[in-house]
Scaffold this active site. Structure first.
Site, PDB file in Angstrom:
ATOM      1  N   GLY A   1      21.690 -11.933  -3.842  1.00  9.99           N
ATOM      2  CA  GLY A   1      22.883 -11.544  -3.111  1.00  9.99           C
ATOM      3  C   GLY A   1      24.018 -11.290  -4.079  1.00  9.99           C
TER       4      GLY A   1
ATOM      5  N   GLN B   1      32.586 -10.723  -6.648  1.00 11.30           N
ATOM      6  CA  GLN B   1      31.852 -11.062  -7.864  1.00 11.30           C
ATOM      7  C   GLN B   1      31.824  -9.916  -8.875  1.00 11.30           C
ATOM      8  OE1 GLN B   1      28.337 -12.721  -5.502  1.00 11.30           O
ATOM      9  NE2 GLN B   1      28.319 -13.917  -7.406  1.00 11.30           N
TER      10      GLN B   1
ATOM     11  N   CYS C   1      24.330 -19.336  -8.200  1.00  5.21           N
ATOM     12  CA  CYS C   1      25.258 -18.223  -8.030  1.00  5.21           C
ATOM     13  C   CYS C   1      25.349 -17.437  -9.332  1.00  5.21           C
ATOM     14  CB  CYS C   1      26.625 -18.762  -7.638  1.00  5.21           C
ATOM     15  SG  CYS C   1      27.874 -17.496  -7.349  1.00  5.21           S
ATOM     16  N   LEU C   2      25.366 -16.118  -9.232  1.00  2.70           N
ATOM     17  CA  LEU C   2      25.487 -15.286 -10.431  1.00  2.70           C
ATOM     18  C   LEU C   2      26.810 -15.526 -11.154  1.00  2.70           C
ATOM     19  CD1 LEU C   2      24.020 -11.918  -9.077  1.00  2.70           C
ATOM     20  CD2 LEU C   2      22.877 -13.623 -10.527  1.00  2.70           C
TER      21      LEU C   2
ATOM     22  N   HIS D   1      26.012 -17.865   2.008  1.00  3.94           N
ATOM     23  CA  HIS D   1      26.514 -18.004   0.635  1.00  3.94           C
ATOM     24  C   HIS D   1      27.401 -16.813   0.270  1.00  3.94           C
ATOM     25  CE1 HIS D   1      26.074 -19.181  -3.707  1.00  3.94           C
ATOM     26  NE2 HIS D   1      26.366 -17.893  -3.842  1.00  3.94           N
ATOM     27  N   GLU D   2      26.927 -15.600   0.548  1.00  2.00           N
ATOM     28  CA  GLU D   2      27.704 -14.403   0.206  1.00  2.00           C
ATOM     29  C   GLU D   2      28.950 -14.289   1.071  1.00  2.00           C
ATOM     30  OE1 GLU D   2      27.051 -13.019  -2.549  1.00  2.00           O
ATOM     31  OE2 GLU D   2      25.132 -14.046  -2.732  1.00  2.00           O
TER      32      GLU D   2
ATOM     33  N   HIS E   1      31.774 -16.168  -0.305  1.00  2.00           N
ATOM     34  CA  HIS E   1      32.506 -15.462  -1.364  1.00  2.00           C
ATOM     35  C   HIS E   1      33.656 -14.640  -0.789  1.00  2.00           C
ATOM     36  CE1 HIS E   1      30.476 -16.297  -5.114  1.00  2.00           C
ATOM     37  NE2 HIS E   1      29.289 -16.061  -4.585  1.00  2.00           N
TER      38      HIS E   1
END
Length: 184
Positions: free
Chosen positions: A44, A49, A97-98, A139-140, A143
């Site tokens: 994701g 991000q 997470c990235l 999760h996304e 953000h």
């Protein structure tokens, strides 16, 4: 185009994202977000991000499910999403997470959600998601609200990751993808 990923500590990750004007042409950005997510081996990616404070994210939960699983993942884009409801049993799952590489933690979330969103052609949808796909969406979505998975950590767990988070914000981390660090 493959964007660099914004690292923990950048203020954009803590701000609520702005709605996108309906009908705006963002197809190239969507394509680039999928390319960026794939390049970083993510499941994701939210627009904040990649340093864009807009309500947009992409997912590919097919990478999280086995062929034997009942659940089939999906590769999908979500524009101006709104969680209408979260329900079902709460369950714990290790998230990463990235923007926060090399750090993972068990996070508790409801197993199902109903989401209203626009697809890439600006068609309004209302859909139920379950299991791992619901988790990736939650999760996304966080953000877009300025919430990171580490924000769910409390007490001792939070203190245990504090120095690692500081190292990430200073760029003291190795990744296979480009990142933008707030402090160097």
């Amino acid at each position: 185009m493959i964007y660099p990923i914004v690292a923990y500590g950048n203020p954009i990750l803590k701000r609520e994202a702005e709605e996108i004007n309906e009908g705006e042409d963002i197809k190239e950005l969507i394509k680039d977000m999928f390319s960026t997510m794939d390049n970083a081996s993510g499941v994701g990616l939210a627009a904040p991000q990649i340093n864009k404070g807009i309500r947009l994210f992409v997912i590919d939960s097919t990478l999280m499910v086995d062929e034997s699983d009942e659940e089939k993942g999906m590769r999908k884009v979500f524009i101006n999403p709104i969680i209408l409801d979260e329900y079902g049993d709460d369950y714990s799952f290790e998230e990463g997470c990235l923007s926060i590489p090399e750090l993972r933690a068990e996070i508790i979330r409801p197993e199902k959600l109903t989401l209203e969103y626009f697809d890439e052609n600006w068609n309004l949808k209302e859909e139920e998601f379950t299991g791992l796909t619901a988790r990736v969406i939650q999760h996304e979505y966080d953000h877009l609200e300025g919430i990171l998975f580490v924000d769910y950590l409390k007490g001792l767990k939070r203190r245990m990751v504090k120095s690692k988070l500081l190292d990430i914000s200073k760029g003291k981390i190795a990744t296979d993808y480009r990142m933008i660090y707030p402090v160097k």
